[in-house]
Motif scaffolding. Sequence first.
Motif, PDB file in Angstrom:
ATOM      1  N   PHE A   1       0.815  -1.210   0.000  1.00 12.41           N
ATOM      2  CA  PHE A   1       0.000   0.000   0.000  1.00 12.41           C
ATOM      3  C   PHE A   1       0.851   1.264   0.000  1.00 12.41           C
ATOM      4  O   PHE A   1       0.418   2.294  -0.515  1.00 12.41           O
ATOM      5  CB  PHE A   1      -0.953  -0.013   1.191  1.00 12.41           C
ATOM      6  CG  PHE A   1      -2.240  -0.725   0.895  1.00 12.41           C
ATOM      7  CD1 PHE A   1      -3.351  -0.038   0.451  1.00 12.41           C
ATOM      8  CD2 PHE A   1      -2.324  -2.101   1.024  1.00 12.41           C
ATOM      9  CE1 PHE A   1      -4.527  -0.688   0.153  1.00 12.41           C
ATOM     10  CE2 PHE A   1      -3.493  -2.774   0.731  1.00 12.41           C
ATOM     11  CZ  PHE A   1      -4.605  -2.063   0.293  1.00 12.41           C
TER      12      PHE A   1
ATOM     13  N   ALA B   1     -12.226   2.692   2.783  1.00 14.05           N
ATOM     14  CA  ALA B   1     -11.279   1.685   2.293  1.00 14.05           C
ATOM     15  C   ALA B   1     -10.861   0.737   3.410  1.00 14.05           C
ATOM     16  O   ALA B   1     -10.754  -0.480   3.200  1.00 14.05           O
ATOM     17  CB  ALA B   1     -10.062   2.362   1.675  1.00 14.05           C
TER      18      ALA B   1
ATOM     19  N   LEU C   1       1.520   1.655  -3.609  1.00 13.77           N
ATOM     20  CA  LEU C   1       0.308   2.115  -4.295  1.00 13.77           C
ATOM     21  C   LEU C   1       0.080   3.597  -4.057  1.00 13.77           C
ATOM     22  O   LEU C   1      -0.137   4.373  -5.011  1.00 13.77           O
ATOM     23  CB  LEU C   1      -0.899   1.314  -3.811  1.00 13.77           C
ATOM     24  CG  LEU C   1      -2.276   1.845  -4.249  1.00 13.77           C
ATOM     25  CD1 LEU C   1      -2.438   1.759  -5.760  1.00 13.77           C
ATOM     26  CD2 LEU C   1      -3.394   1.083  -3.539  1.00 13.77           C
ATOM     27  N   PHE C   2       0.132   4.010  -2.812  1.00 16.02           N
ATOM     28  CA  PHE C   2      -0.137   5.411  -2.487  1.00 16.02           C
ATOM     29  C   PHE C   2       0.922   6.320  -3.085  1.00 16.02           C
ATOM     30  O   PHE C   2       0.623   7.424  -3.550  1.00 16.02           O
ATOM     31  CB  PHE C   2      -0.188   5.585  -0.961  1.00 16.02           C
ATOM     32  CG  PHE C   2      -1.016   6.750  -0.516  1.00 16.02           C
ATOM     33  CD1 PHE C   2      -2.391   6.672  -0.518  1.00 16.02           C
ATOM     34  CD2 PHE C   2      -0.422   7.920  -0.089  1.00 16.02           C
ATOM     35  CE1 PHE C   2      -3.167   7.736  -0.105  1.00 16.02           C
ATOM     36  CE2 PHE C   2      -1.180   8.993   0.322  1.00 16.02           C
ATOM     37  CZ  PHE C   2      -2.563   8.904   0.315  1.00 16.02           C
TER      38      PHE C   2
ATOM     39  N   MET D   1     -10.046   4.784  -6.264  1.00 18.18           N
ATOM     40  CA  MET D   1      -9.126   4.422  -5.190  1.00 18.18           C
ATOM     41  C   MET D   1      -9.732   3.374  -4.274  1.00 18.18           C
ATOM     42  O   MET D   1      -9.036   2.469  -3.801  1.00 18.18           O
ATOM     43  CB  MET D   1      -8.749   5.664  -4.392  1.00 18.18           C
ATOM     44  CG  MET D   1      -7.602   5.444  -3.419  1.00 18.18           C
ATOM     45  SD  MET D   1      -6.062   5.063  -4.297  1.00 18.18           S
ATOM     46  CE  MET D   1      -4.949   4.820  -2.921  1.00 18.18           C
TER      47      MET D   1
ATOM     48  N   PRO E   1      -4.437  -0.436   4.395  1.00 17.62           N
ATOM     49  CA  PRO E   1      -5.525   0.524   4.589  1.00 17.62           C
ATOM     50  C   PRO E   1      -5.530   1.161   5.975  1.00 17.62           C
ATOM     51  O   PRO E   1      -5.859   2.340   6.106  1.00 17.62           O
ATOM     52  CB  PRO E   1      -6.775  -0.329   4.354  1.00 17.62           C
ATOM     53  CG  PRO E   1      -6.335  -1.406   3.435  1.00 17.62           C
ATOM     54  CD  PRO E   1      -4.927  -1.718   3.842  1.00 17.62           C
TER      55      PRO E   1
ATOM     56  N   SER F   1      -7.943  -0.148  -3.904  1.00 20.17           N
ATOM     57  CA  SER F   1      -7.521  -0.501  -2.555  1.00 20.17           C
ATOM     58  C   SER F   1      -8.137  -1.818  -2.101  1.00 20.17           C
ATOM     59  O   SER F   1      -7.457  -2.663  -1.503  1.00 20.17           O
ATOM     60  CB  SER F   1      -7.913   0.626  -1.588  1.00 20.17           C
ATOM     61  OG  SER F   1      -7.591   0.285  -0.258  1.00 20.17           O
ATOM     62  N   THR F   2      -9.414  -2.006  -2.386  1.00 17.66           N
ATOM     63  CA  THR F   2     -10.077  -3.243  -1.971  1.00 17.66           C
ATOM     64  C   THR F   2      -9.511  -4.449  -2.715  1.00 17.66           C
ATOM     65  O   THR F   2      -9.268  -5.509  -2.118  1.00 17.66           O
ATOM     66  CB  THR F   2     -11.592  -3.140  -2.212  1.00 17.66           C
ATOM     67  OG1 THR F   2     -12.102  -1.988  -1.518  1.00 17.66           O
ATOM     68  CG2 THR F   2     -12.305  -4.374  -1.702  1.00 17.66           C
TER      69      THR F   2
ATOM     70  N   ALA G   1     -10.324   7.011   2.715  1.00 20.74           N
ATOM     71  CA  ALA G   1      -9.464   6.174   3.557  1.00 20.74           C
ATOM     72  C   ALA G   1     -10.275   5.424   4.605  1.00 20.74           C
ATOM     73  O   ALA G   1      -9.999   4.255   4.908  1.00 20.74           O
ATOM     74  CB  ALA G   1      -8.399   7.046   4.229  1.00 20.74           C
TER      75      ALA G   1
END
Length: 393
Positions: free
Chosen positions: A258, A345, A261-262, A282, A315, A286-287, A342
């Motif tokens: 993550f 998520a 990813l972010f 997002m 997350p 994210s999921t 957020a």
Amino acid sequence: MPKAGRAVLAVAGALAAGPCVSLLLAAIDRLELAGILTGLVAGGLLRGAPAKAAVATLYGSVAAVMVGESVTDASGGGGDFADVMAGWPGWPGWVIGAVLAYLVAAGGLPRAGARGAGSAVPALVAAALTAAVLACGQLVAAEALGRTLWERYHEWDGPGWYRDLTRAVWYPAAAVVAASVIAGRMPGGRDRFLALPSAAWLGCAVTAGPLQYLQALGAVDDPPVVALTASLAGAGIGAAAGAAALRHAGTRRGLLCFILLFTAVEVMGGLPGSLADGSLSMLIVSTVLAVVVAAWTARRDASTGSGVTAGVAGPLLIWSVYVTVGSRDYDHSTQYLPYWTACVAALLASIAAPPAAGAARLGRTGGVSGRGPVRRGRRSWRPSSARCRRRVR
């Protein structure tokens, strides 16, 4: 009651503690203490399960925000529950509560295993230097790419301030986690799950902290010391997450996925489309990533619990950053929408990760190590030492 039933009740009680404690503290205007008290309650309910206690505390913050906002909206008390709970920007109350929950549930600091070969000094120095380079590099790149706009802030541009404060928390947090993991791979860094994140935090504090202060000098009517505090708090969040990453392999995988990813989304300037479309995208990305990480880790470690922890770790790290600053919905959607993205998520990860990890665990046909299938067919036979001695005689 069966042991599994008691565990479920304990987890449910720890999750319910978040909104209950928050609403009680809101009545006496001490809402910023909700994270610490929830962590103590969760740690007491989940004795012997420190990882579950820490995760339950952070998810208690998700429940507290959702319930608190709903109650204040229904009573006409305004929509600033999340902001009051955050205290002041840079107060990591819920992360402190998660650390306390872990310590209470574990009965103190966990014992370290066998130390790595060689001196720990090179690993500690590497952690500090790597964290300093990563954090400062992100701060410089963010200002160069226009991701932070400290100099162009004015009193009618509130979202610039809170959006930049969120990034002031995030950059050191990501840097400390990555630096802790990198240094933990060195020969002297094995099982230094307290020393390495502490060294990484110190490296951020003495380099990225002053740099963040200098960048925030252009923010009119807002003290740059708030940005410095947010930077130090972000490094503290990263230290707590880094310790968890060094302690649990599944957590390490989830956090790193993550963070990458972010960071990629930051470099691209957000996902394509409008701000609302980007938030929806997002959530989906994210999921999906949480499901993939949970299934991969559960299959690799032959553990559903390890897979769930890996799936929700990323997350929860991002949510911990946003809950530290608040939603600030009275300003602009540039802070409000990412905050709730957020939050949702993290909630979706908690729903999607357990079945994904459970299915991967049930469908696993490999060996215990998870590195490949067990060879079926004729069993290999190797004579025991006792049989060899009998033959010699």
